[in-house]
Scaffold this motif. Structure first.
Motif, short mmCIF file in Angstrom:
data_model
loop_
_atom_site.label_atom_id
_atom_site.label_comp_id
_atom_site.label_asym_id
_atom_site.label_seq_id
_atom_site.Cartn_x
_atom_site.Cartn_y
_atom_site.Cartn_z
N PHE A 179 0.84 -1.19 0.00
CA PHE A 179 0.00 0.00 0.00
C PHE A 179 0.89 1.25 0.00
O PHE A 179 1.69 1.45 0.91
CB PHE A 179 -0.93 0.00 1.21
N ILE A 180 0.72 2.09 -1.02
CA ILE A 180 1.63 3.22 -1.21
C ILE A 180 1.02 4.53 -0.73
O ILE A 180 1.65 5.28 0.02
CB ILE A 180 2.03 3.32 -2.70
N THR A 181 -0.20 4.86 -1.16
CA THR A 181 -0.84 6.09 -0.70
C THR A 181 -2.34 6.00 -0.95
O THR A 181 -2.81 5.07 -1.60
CB THR A 181 -0.25 7.32 -1.41
N PHE A 182 -3.08 6.97 -0.41
CA PHE A 182 -4.53 6.98 -0.57
C PHE A 182 -5.06 8.40 -0.63
O PHE A 182 -4.41 9.36 -0.20
CB PHE A 182 -5.21 6.23 0.60
N VAL A 183 -6.26 8.53 -1.18
CA VAL A 183 -7.02 9.78 -1.12
C VAL A 183 -8.45 9.39 -0.81
O VAL A 183 -8.93 8.34 -1.25
CB VAL A 183 -6.93 10.57 -2.45
N GLN A 184 -9.13 10.22 -0.02
CA GLN A 184 -10.47 9.85 0.45
C GLN A 184 -11.29 11.10 0.69
O GLN A 184 -10.75 12.14 1.10
CB GLN A 184 -10.33 9.04 1.75
N GLY A 185 -12.58 11.01 0.44
CA GLY A 185 -13.43 12.17 0.69
C GLY A 185 -14.90 11.84 0.54
O GLY A 185 -15.28 10.76 0.08
N LYS A 234 -4.55 13.01 -9.67
CA LYS A 234 -3.37 13.88 -9.58
C LYS A 234 -2.83 13.92 -8.15
O LYS A 234 -1.61 13.90 -7.94
CB LYS A 234 -3.74 15.29 -10.04
N THR A 235 -3.72 13.98 -7.18
CA THR A 235 -3.30 14.01 -5.77
C THR A 235 -2.59 12.73 -5.39
O THR A 235 -1.53 12.75 -4.73
CB THR A 235 -4.52 14.23 -4.86
N LEU A 236 -3.14 11.61 -5.80
CA LEU A 236 -2.51 10.32 -5.50
C LEU A 236 -1.09 10.25 -6.07
O LEU A 236 -0.15 9.84 -5.38
CB LEU A 236 -3.35 9.18 -6.08
N LEU A 242 4.95 9.78 -8.02
CA LEU A 242 4.93 8.96 -9.23
C LEU A 242 4.35 9.76 -10.39
O LEU A 242 3.64 10.75 -10.18
CB LEU A 242 4.07 7.71 -9.01
N ASN A 243 4.63 9.31 -11.60
CA ASN A 243 4.02 9.86 -12.80
C ASN A 243 3.01 8.85 -13.35
O ASN A 243 3.03 7.67 -12.98
CB ASN A 243 5.08 10.15 -13.86
N LEU A 244 2.16 9.31 -14.25
CA LEU A 244 1.19 8.39 -14.85
C LEU A 244 1.89 7.20 -15.51
O LEU A 244 1.37 6.09 -15.53
CB LEU A 244 0.33 9.12 -15.88
N GLU A 245 3.06 7.45 -16.06
CA GLU A 245 3.81 6.39 -16.73
C GLU A 245 4.21 5.28 -15.77
O GLU A 245 4.50 4.15 -16.19
CB GLU A 245 5.06 6.95 -17.41
N GLY A 305 3.71 -7.42 -8.67
CA GLY A 305 4.62 -6.29 -8.74
C GLY A 305 4.10 -5.13 -9.55
O GLY A 305 4.67 -4.04 -9.51
N ASP A 306 3.01 -5.34 -10.30
CA ASP A 306 2.41 -4.23 -11.05
C ASP A 306 1.90 -3.15 -10.10
O ASP A 306 1.41 -3.45 -9.00
CB ASP A 306 1.24 -4.73 -11.91
N THR A 307 2.01 -1.90 -10.54
CA THR A 307 1.52 -0.77 -9.75
C THR A 307 0.11 -0.41 -10.24
O THR A 307 -0.09 -0.13 -11.41
CB THR A 307 2.45 0.45 -9.90
N LEU A 308 -0.84 -0.42 -9.29
CA LEU A 308 -2.24 -0.21 -9.61
C LEU A 308 -2.74 1.08 -8.98
O LEU A 308 -2.38 1.41 -7.85
CB LEU A 308 -3.10 -1.36 -9.08
#
Length: 331
Positions: A179-185, A234-236, A242-245, A305-308
């Motif tokens: 688990f790398i990061t999150f956004v919530q609202g 964008k926030t995540l 990280l970039n979209l790539e 190992g894929d980033t989702l």
């Protein structure tokens, strides 16, 4: 801000009912057509539970599928989190029914209702409970029998919804956490645009229609999602540095294929990097993300190992987005 994590997703299982509802079937029920549905939603089929098949039954079969595929044991799980808006009963919880079926001892069990964001909410909660040291192995299950609360006289909404369930195992892993990061609202004033009535039939003085069936203002839900989710993405990425790539797969709630295409266009995400389940299963609410993940596993797209980038959003309005590393080994 990167998320502190000592947990990873380690197994997956899914189940969908055998009964199919095609666009051609819907043509016989309401004034619609395959062309009209496909152009507006991208949907071709949905799965429907039988009359005596309920959310707990679907969830149990999803867990059995996970258990069959998982190389470890589930006898040491210490929490069950079930996301659903269509529980068999007001209580006991669906999680309690699952515990009883499998006979696991000393296991916590709780249902979570975050509508279509339920899977990502459940994963976020599981990571927190494990990372804090309170738990070590948690089943996160999402299951819905939306066909039981769909108004099949409403041509704009009955074409959308299907039934299904999925399960993910989250367990402690300090060496390769996922688990790398999150956004919530939450945007609670959007509730009037998507709801199902319960014990009361008004919302802050507004009279609500529906009579226990789902009511949706699709236009307003669409506008909110397309406006809100690209900013969340964008926030995540910023929080994760990280970039979209760097994202291998974008896995949003499969509400409507056209909505997802609009979100991708605004966020700059190529559609070939998107995983969905909407085409053949319809909108399965909280189960849609895990169904999309498993379709990708079965089609040899999703690798360990894929980033989702997972993004659940729905009634409330509420949302949770996560960036995670896929931790499930190949079968």
């Amino acid at each position: 801000m990167k998320t502190l994590s000592k947990a990873r997703i380690s197994a997956i299982g899914t189940y969908v009912p055998e009964k199919r509802l095609t666009n051609e079937d819907l043509e016989k029920i309401v004034d619609t057509s395959d062309e009209w549905i496909t152009q507006r939603t991208g949907m071709k089929e949905r799965r429907l539970a039988c009359e005596q098949e309920f959310t707990s039954d679907l969830c149990i079969k999803a867990v059995e599928n996970l258990k069959h595929r998982y190389k470890g044991t589930l006898d040491d799980i210490d929490m069950i989190i079930v996301s659903t808006t269509t529980a068999d009963y007001a209580f006991p919880s669906t999680a309690c029914q699952i515990q009883e079926h499998f006979g696991w001892a000393d296991v916590g069990a709780v249902d979570v209702n975050a509508t279509c964001a339920g899977l990502t909410y459940g994963l976020h909660m599981a990571n927190g409970l494990i990372t804090s040291g309170l738990h070590r192995k948690i089943l996160v299950i999402s299951g819905e029998t939306l066909s039981k609360v769909t108004d099949y006289t409403d041509r704009t909404s009955c074409i959308l919804f299907g039934d299904g369930a999925g399960a993910l195992l989250v367990e402690r892993d300090e060496t390769a956490p996922g688990f790398i990061t999150f956004v919530q609202g939450t945007k609670g004033d959007g509730a009037r645009h998507l709801y199902r009535t319960g014990l009361r039939s008004d919302l802050k003085g507004e009279q609500l229609a529906g009579g226990g069936k789902m009511v949706q203002n699709g236009r307003e839900v669409y506008k909110w999602a397309v406006r809100t989710i690209p900013d969340g993405i964008k926030t995540l990425l910023k929080q994760a540095d990280l970039n979209l790539e760097d994202i291998d797969w974008f896995v949003p709630h499969s509400a409507n294929l056209r909505m997802i295409e609009s979100i991708c266009e605004k966020a700059g995400i190529p559609t070939e990097k998107v995983l969905t389940s909407v085409e053949w299963f319809g909108n399965t609410s909280s189960a849609s993300i895990v169904l999309a993940l498993d379709e990708a596993v079965k089609n040899d797209k999703l690798k360990k190992g894929d980033t989702l980038l997972l993004y659940g959003f729905g009634g409330g309005f509420t949302y949770t987005g996560l960036i995670v590393k896929w931790g499930v080994p190949a079968s």
